[in-house]
Design an enzyme around this catalytic site. Structure first.
Site, short mmCIF file in Angstrom:
data_model
loop_
_atom_site.label_atom_id
_atom_site.label_comp_id
_atom_site.label_asym_id
_atom_site.label_seq_id
_atom_site.Cartn_x
_atom_site.Cartn_y
_atom_site.Cartn_z
N ASP A 9 -1.43 -2.92 -9.58
CA ASP A 9 -0.60 -3.99 -9.04
C ASP A 9 -1.00 -4.33 -7.60
OD1 ASP A 9 1.37 -5.91 -9.09
OD2 ASP A 9 3.02 -4.53 -8.67
N GLY B 135 -2.37 -10.20 -6.35
CA GLY B 135 -1.94 -11.49 -5.80
C GLY B 135 -1.69 -11.38 -4.30
N ARG B 136 -1.01 -10.32 -3.88
CA ARG B 136 -0.72 -10.15 -2.45
C ARG B 136 -1.99 -9.92 -1.65
NH1 ARG B 136 3.44 -5.74 -3.42
NH2 ARG B 136 2.68 -6.04 -5.55
N TRP B 137 -2.92 -9.18 -2.25
CA TRP B 137 -4.20 -8.95 -1.58
C TRP B 137 -4.87 -10.28 -1.26
CZ3 TRP B 137 -9.27 -10.20 -2.56
CH2 TRP B 137 -10.25 -9.49 -1.85
N HIS C 147 -7.39 -11.03 -8.59
CA HIS C 147 -7.65 -10.48 -9.92
C HIS C 147 -9.15 -10.22 -10.08
CE1 HIS C 147 -3.55 -11.20 -10.84
NE2 HIS C 147 -3.64 -12.49 -11.02
N GLU D 121 5.33 -9.30 -20.39
CA GLU D 121 6.13 -10.21 -19.56
C GLU D 121 5.25 -11.13 -18.69
OE1 GLU D 121 6.79 -6.83 -19.80
OE2 GLU D 121 8.38 -7.24 -21.26
N LEU E 245 -15.53 9.62 -21.52
CA LEU E 245 -14.21 9.11 -21.10
C LEU E 245 -13.64 8.13 -22.14
CD1 LEU E 245 -12.15 8.77 -18.64
CD2 LEU E 245 -13.45 6.70 -18.12
N GLU F 80 3.83 13.03 -14.13
CA GLU F 80 4.04 13.03 -12.68
C GLU F 80 3.79 11.61 -12.17
OE1 GLU F 80 5.24 15.49 -10.92
OE2 GLU F 80 5.22 16.85 -12.64
C1 IPE Z 1 2.87 -4.99 -14.04
O1 IPE Z 1 2.64 -5.74 -12.91
C2 IPE Z 1 1.85 -5.29 -15.07
C3 IPE Z 1 0.44 -5.10 -14.72
C4 IPE Z 1 -0.06 -4.56 -13.65
C5 IPE Z 1 -0.45 -5.56 -15.72
P1 IPE Z 1 3.64 -6.90 -12.45
O2 IPE Z 1 3.26 -7.22 -11.07
O3 IPE Z 1 3.61 -8.01 -13.43
O4 IPE Z 1 5.06 -6.17 -12.53
P2 IPE Z 1 6.49 -6.67 -12.10
O5 IPE Z 1 6.85 -7.76 -13.02
O6 IPE Z 1 6.40 -7.13 -10.70
O7 IPE Z 1 7.36 -5.48 -12.25
C1 IPE Z 2 -1.40 -7.13 -10.89
O1 IPE Z 2 -1.38 -7.85 -9.70
C2 IPE Z 2 -2.27 -7.79 -11.93
C3 IPE Z 2 -1.54 -8.33 -13.07
C4 IPE Z 2 -0.27 -8.27 -13.28
C5 IPE Z 2 -2.35 -8.99 -14.06
P1 IPE Z 2 -0.28 -8.96 -9.42
O2 IPE Z 2 -0.83 -10.27 -9.87
O3 IPE Z 2 1.00 -8.58 -10.02
O4 IPE Z 2 -0.21 -8.93 -7.87
P2 IPE Z 2 1.08 -9.10 -6.96
O5 IPE Z 2 2.07 -8.08 -7.41
O6 IPE Z 2 1.56 -10.48 -7.15
O7 IPE Z 2 0.58 -8.85 -5.58
MG MG Z 3 2.64 -7.58 -9.30
#
Ligand code: IPE
Ligand code: IPE
Ligand code: MG
Length: 252
Positions: free
Chosen positions: A26, A29-31, A43, A73, A137, A210
């Site tokens: 996760d 997007g913020r990166w 991504h 989702e 792996l 964990e």
């Molecule tokens: C969870 O990330 C799913 C993946 C990393 C693929 P999200 O960024 O979509 O999660 P929520 O919705 O913020 O909890």
């Molecule tokens: C996780 O990064 C990748 C996917 C869910 C596909 P995000 O896209 O959720 O990034 P943030 O949380 O918005 O920074």
């Molecule tokens: Mg996210």
């Protein structure tokens, strides 16, 4: 392929390298936004992190790596972002599969494929087939995956296979039908990006895993950050309901 019994039955030796690591990748997007780039640039960069993480896992002799790439989702995101992720997924598999195969990696996808394009499904099946007999792996990618979906599809399959057992199902009746039935339950779960939630990832399988959360955004999750997660795991005491004292007494 043998099925694993619940991890809660046996206690792994403390200080070991986790056999199975599951990761919510996760923060892409913020990166990107921090750099005034479109979210999708994050991504793209995130794929590089996956490539590196696979290398670290192989060098530490981790046996199973399970990565959450797209949740059930995530379809709620803007159409352009979803399409970009699907394209990226397709290209990454196409581009990387030969290398994965050379490195003796077995690639498996879990999740509901019914919403994917035919082309993507064909690519997934071909990649799984190519690497099916590899013994290194086991790399699992969870795409259009949801923990609740997984439990429900397993219940449905179990009921079809053993309708006479209705009302008398046990854990070991269900577990062979869960998506990760070929793997032991994860020892270590890592979520990058600062959120401290499971987001409908492996609900059944994480019962005694964990959990490790880090603020590091996925594209920044480098070897040093990974080693911190491993160290944190090695300092934990896994009791599975027992007391500390029981762990040091000889097994009865
Ligand atoms: C969870 O990330 C799913 C993946 C990393 C693929 P999200 O960024 O979509 O999660 P929520 O919705 O913020 O909890
Ligand atoms: C996780 O990064 C990748 C996917 C869910 C596909 P995000 O896209 O959720 O990034 P943030 O949380 O918005 O920074
Ligand atoms: Mg996210």
């Amino acid at each position: 392929m043998g099925f694993f019994t619940s991890a809660t039955q046996t206690i792994p030796t403390a200080g070991e390298i986790p056999k199975h690591i599951a990761v919510i990748m996760d923060g892409n997007g913020r990166w990107a936004r921090k750099r005034f780039l479109p979210r999708v640039a994050g991504h793209k960069r995130g794929v590089e992190t996956v490539r590196d993480l696979v290398k670290y896992c192989i060098s530490l002799k981790v046996e199973y790596l399970t990565l959450f790439a797209f949740s059930s989702e995530n379809w709620r995101r803007p159409t352009e972002e979803v399409s970009y992720l699907m394209e990226l997924f397709m290209h990454a598999i196409k581009r990387e599969v030969a290398k994965l195969h050379q490195n003796n990696i077995k690639l498996i996808m879990i999740g509901d494929r019914s919403r994917f394009d035919a082309e993507l499904v064909t690519q997934i099946e071909a990649s799984e087939q190519l690497t099916a007999n590899n013994t290194g792996l086991v790399l699992t990618i969870a795409a259009n995956y949801g923990g609740r979906w997984d439990v429900l599809q397993a219940v449905n399959k179990m009921q079809l296979a053993a309708p006479q057992l209705t009302g008398f199902y046990r854990e070991d009746h269900l577990t062979p039908y869960l998506s990760l039935s070929y793997a032991p339950e994860p020892d270590l779960f890592i979520r990058t990006g600062g959120e401290t939630r499971i987001s409908n990832f492996l609900l059944w399988q994480l019962a005694y895993t964990e959990l490790y959360f880090t603020d590091t955004l996925w594209p920044d999750f480098n070897e040093e950050a990974f080693n911190l997660a491993i160290q944190s795991y090695q300092n934990r005491e896994r009791r599975f309901g027992r007391t500390s004292e029981q762990l040091i007494e000889p097994k009865t």
